[in-house]
Write an enzyme that holds these catalytic residues in place. Structure first.
Site, PDB file in Angstrom:
ATOM      1  N   GLU A 195       0.833  -1.215   0.000  1.00  0.00           N
ATOM      2  CA  GLU A 195       0.000   0.000   0.000  1.00  0.00           C
ATOM      3  C   GLU A 195       0.863   1.258   0.000  1.00  0.00           C
ATOM      4  O   GLU A 195       0.807   2.074   0.920  1.00  0.00           O
ATOM      5  CB  GLU A 195      -0.951  -0.020   1.205  1.00  0.00           C
ATOM      6  CG  GLU A 195      -1.919  -1.198   1.154  1.00  0.00           C
ATOM      7  CD  GLU A 195      -2.921  -1.219   2.296  1.00  0.00           C
ATOM      8  OE1 GLU A 195      -2.633  -0.627   3.347  1.00  0.00           O
ATOM      9  OE2 GLU A 195      -3.985  -1.838   2.137  1.00  0.00           O
ATOM     10  N   GLU A 390      -5.211  -8.852  -0.402  1.00  0.00           N
ATOM     11  CA  GLU A 390      -5.813  -8.662   0.923  1.00  0.00           C
ATOM     12  C   GLU A 390      -7.312  -8.470   0.760  1.00  0.00           C
ATOM     13  O   GLU A 390      -7.745  -7.666  -0.063  1.00  0.00           O
ATOM     14  CB  GLU A 390      -5.248  -7.429   1.642  1.00  0.00           C
ATOM     15  CG  GLU A 390      -3.834  -7.569   2.099  1.00  0.00           C
ATOM     16  CD  GLU A 390      -3.387  -6.413   3.001  1.00  0.00           C
ATOM     17  OE1 GLU A 390      -4.241  -5.812   3.684  1.00  0.00           O
ATOM     18  OE2 GLU A 390      -2.186  -6.121   2.988  1.00  0.00           O
TER      19      GLU A 390
HETATM   20  C1  BG6 Z   1      -4.186  -3.178   5.067  1.00  0.00           C
HETATM   21  C2  BG6 Z   1      -2.803  -3.487   5.553  1.00  0.00           C
HETATM   22  O1  BG6 Z   1      -4.278  -1.823   4.957  1.00  0.00           O
HETATM   23  O2  BG6 Z   1      -5.254  -3.485   5.894  1.00  0.00           O
HETATM   24  C3  BG6 Z   1      -2.708  -4.579   6.581  1.00  0.00           C
HETATM   25  O3  BG6 Z   1      -1.956  -3.785   4.475  1.00  0.00           O
HETATM   26  C4  BG6 Z   1      -3.861  -4.432   7.561  1.00  0.00           C
HETATM   27  O4  BG6 Z   1      -1.455  -4.516   7.188  1.00  0.00           O
HETATM   28  C5  BG6 Z   1      -5.161  -4.566   6.800  1.00  0.00           C
HETATM   29  O5  BG6 Z   1      -3.791  -5.315   8.621  1.00  0.00           O
HETATM   30  C6  BG6 Z   1      -6.415  -4.528   7.675  1.00  0.00           C
HETATM   31  O6  BG6 Z   1      -6.405  -3.406   8.495  1.00  0.00           O
HETATM   32  P1  BG6 Z   1      -6.550  -3.536  10.075  1.00  0.00           P
HETATM   33  O7  BG6 Z   1      -6.333  -2.194  10.604  1.00  0.00           O
HETATM   34  O8  BG6 Z   1      -7.913  -4.075  10.301  1.00  0.00           O
HETATM   35  O9  BG6 Z   1      -5.501  -4.506  10.479  1.00  0.00           O
END
Ligand code: BG6
Length: 494
Positions: A195, A390
């Site tokens: 990101e 993700e």
């Molecule tokens: C993404 C990141 O933005 O979102 C991860 O690359 C992150 O590292 C994921 O864990 C989910 O966000 P959060 O804050 O729920 O962990």
């Protein structure tokens, strides 16, 4: 015509994690301190506190000093993670049991070069990743490695002002060359920065920038200079990876924030378009090798003086990525005037709430159709293979006395997103290489550093206060995902 009810045969099903959210062992076997190890847990409870991304991720010199003197695992949970460092064999065996074809993880830069600028590599750090890679390959799981996922060595922030300093490019390349020389023959998919656009949302974690060191007026230039340096480093890394092994593929990794106009008012549509150009700007540079008009006008209009040499522009142009990877969790709305409109949080963002969408307990709006829209938008814009690296639902899970975790809500979320992917491939013609859902094993959340925000198919017995046995348990979603992979998607498509 026979209906195809499967994903492509080569589809990479799997999961995705980052070193700083799972490994722990923050000061073992020669690892240095990274930005993650000084990230203070603020124990957010209300939705407003959870939404306060800046408040949760902000840091200053004083806080760093306090952190360095503290040996508290409670205050700095990323120091213990889920102790993947000592559990990796067990965890990868569980991934293999689900049938993973790919596992995306990151290398903690400070495990390889503890201070970033060291002359000597930390061999124990390299050995650890070699073991992780070999463990994956043992089960035919393709490693997909992110070179930098919010893990810049802290020393580079305090000594060089992180990515603002051009020297960080050479320091990073030293790390990249070491890692690629070691693993380029075994690992065929590489992502440069996680990101990369997130530098605008959390300058410390992504860019290593300690804001109190700069005046308010100069900070925009500092921020975009750091962004530029990081993009040049990404292109140089891409070049090195290709030279090392021309078969290896490099992807950019962008936060796919998708915004809808709150209404059909042209002013809302225009405001949304503006926001989306900001979202695309980074991947535009990594895919097309050129700065988009949007950013250049912004620099001019806001007197942001980014130093970029002719050679930088050449490097960007000549070393573009092979595929586009991205995270996708939610969508939100944009209005030209959002006074009196309900706001809600998203992936380290806050947007206008969409009245048509349900939200997670953290206020992230659930929108599988938005994933299909995002896939089509990205594919039409870039015409490069895509990879979803993700996606997932952060939720509170309950473990019962029989050690079962009935997480139907997670299955429902994922099922609808997988269906959206299928429609994008088969109806919209999108070239989608794979899907690695976020946090296949529970891990520390990034924005709020909570253990209670769980994404996994595998439950880890660990609480926000650091208590727990670290034991792993299979959730209902574990068996569901296993079936999805085994049937290549057809079990939910029929
Ligand atoms: C993404 C990141 O933005 O979102 C991860 O690359 C992150 O590292 C994921 O864990 C989910 O966000 P959060 O804050 O729920 O962990």
């Amino acid at each position: 015509m026979t209906k195809i009810d499967k994903f492509p045969e080569t589809f990479l099903w799997g999961g995705s994690t980052s070193a700083n959210q799972i490994e722990g062992a923050w000061n073992q076997d020669g690892k240095g301190v990274s930005v993650a190890d000084v990230q203070l847990f603020k124990n957010p409870k209300t939705l407003a506190e959870l939404n306060n991304v800046k408040g949760n991720t902000d840091i200053n010199d004083e806080m760093i000093d306090v952190a360095l003197k503290s040996d508290s695992d409670y205050d700095y949970p990323k120091r213990h993670g889920i102790d993947f460092y000592h559990h990796y064999k067990e965890d990868i065996a569980l991934f293999a049991e689900m049938g993973f074809k790919a596992y995306r993880f990151s290398i903690a830069w400070s495990r390889i070069f503890p201070n970033g600028d060291d002359k000597q590599v930390n061999e124990k750090g390299l050995l650890f990743y070699e073991q992780v890679i070999d463990e994956c390959l043992k089960y035919d799981i393709q490693p997909i490695i992110t070179l930098s996922h919010y893990e810049i060595p802290l020393n580079l922030c305090t000594k060089y002002n992180g990515w603002f300093d051009r020297r960080t490019i050479d320091i990073f390349m030293n790390y990249v060359k070491t890692v690629i020389t070691a693993f380029g023959a075994k690992v065929h998919y590489w992502l440069t920065f996680n990101e990369i656009d997130s530098i605008l949302r959390h300058p410390f974690m992504t860019g290593g920038l300690i804001e109190n060191r700069f005046t308010k007026d100069e900070f925009p230039t500092v921020l975009y200079q750091a962004m530029h340096n990081q993009l040049v480093a990404s292109a140089l890394a891409t070049k090195f990876i290709h030279e090392n092994n021309s078969e290896n593929k490099v992807g950019c990794m962008t936060t796919k924030l998708t915004y809808y106009p709150f209404s059909s008012k042209p002013s809302d549509v225009l405001a949304t378009q503006k926001k989306m150009r900001q979202v695309y700007a980074f991947a535009d540079i990594q895919v097309f090798g050129e700065y988009p008009a949007y950013l250049l006008s912004k620099f001019k209009n806001e007197q942001i003086n980014v130093k970029m040499s002719e050679n930088d522009l050449k490097v960007l142009k000549e070393n573009t990525v092979d595929f586009v990877s991205f995270s996708y969790y939610q969508t939100s709305c944009v209005a030209a005037d959002d006074t009196n409109l309900e706001l809600t949080s998203g992936n380290t963002t806050v947007g206008v709430k969409n009245p048509y969408l349900p939200s997670s307990e953290w206020g992230w709006q659930i929108d599988p159709t938005g994933l299909r829209i995002s896939l089509v938008d990205l594919y039409d814009r870039y015409r490069k293979p895509l990879m979803i690296v993700e996606n997932g639902l952060g939720a509170k899970d309950k473990i019962n006395s029989n050690r079962n975790i009935h997480d139907k809500y997670r299955i429902d979320y994922l099922k609808e997103h997988v269906k959206a992917m299928y429609a994008a491939i088969h109806e919209d013609g999108v070239d989608l290489m794979g899907y690695t859902s976020w946090g296949p094993i529970d891990l520390l959340s990034n924005s709020t550093i909570q253990m209670s925000k769980r994404y996994g198919f595998i439950y880890v017995d660990l609480n926000d206060d650091g208590t727990g046995t670290y034991k792993r348990y299979r959730k209902d979603s574990f068996y569901w995902y296993k079936d999805v992979i085994e049937s290549n998607g057809s079990c939910i498509l029929n």
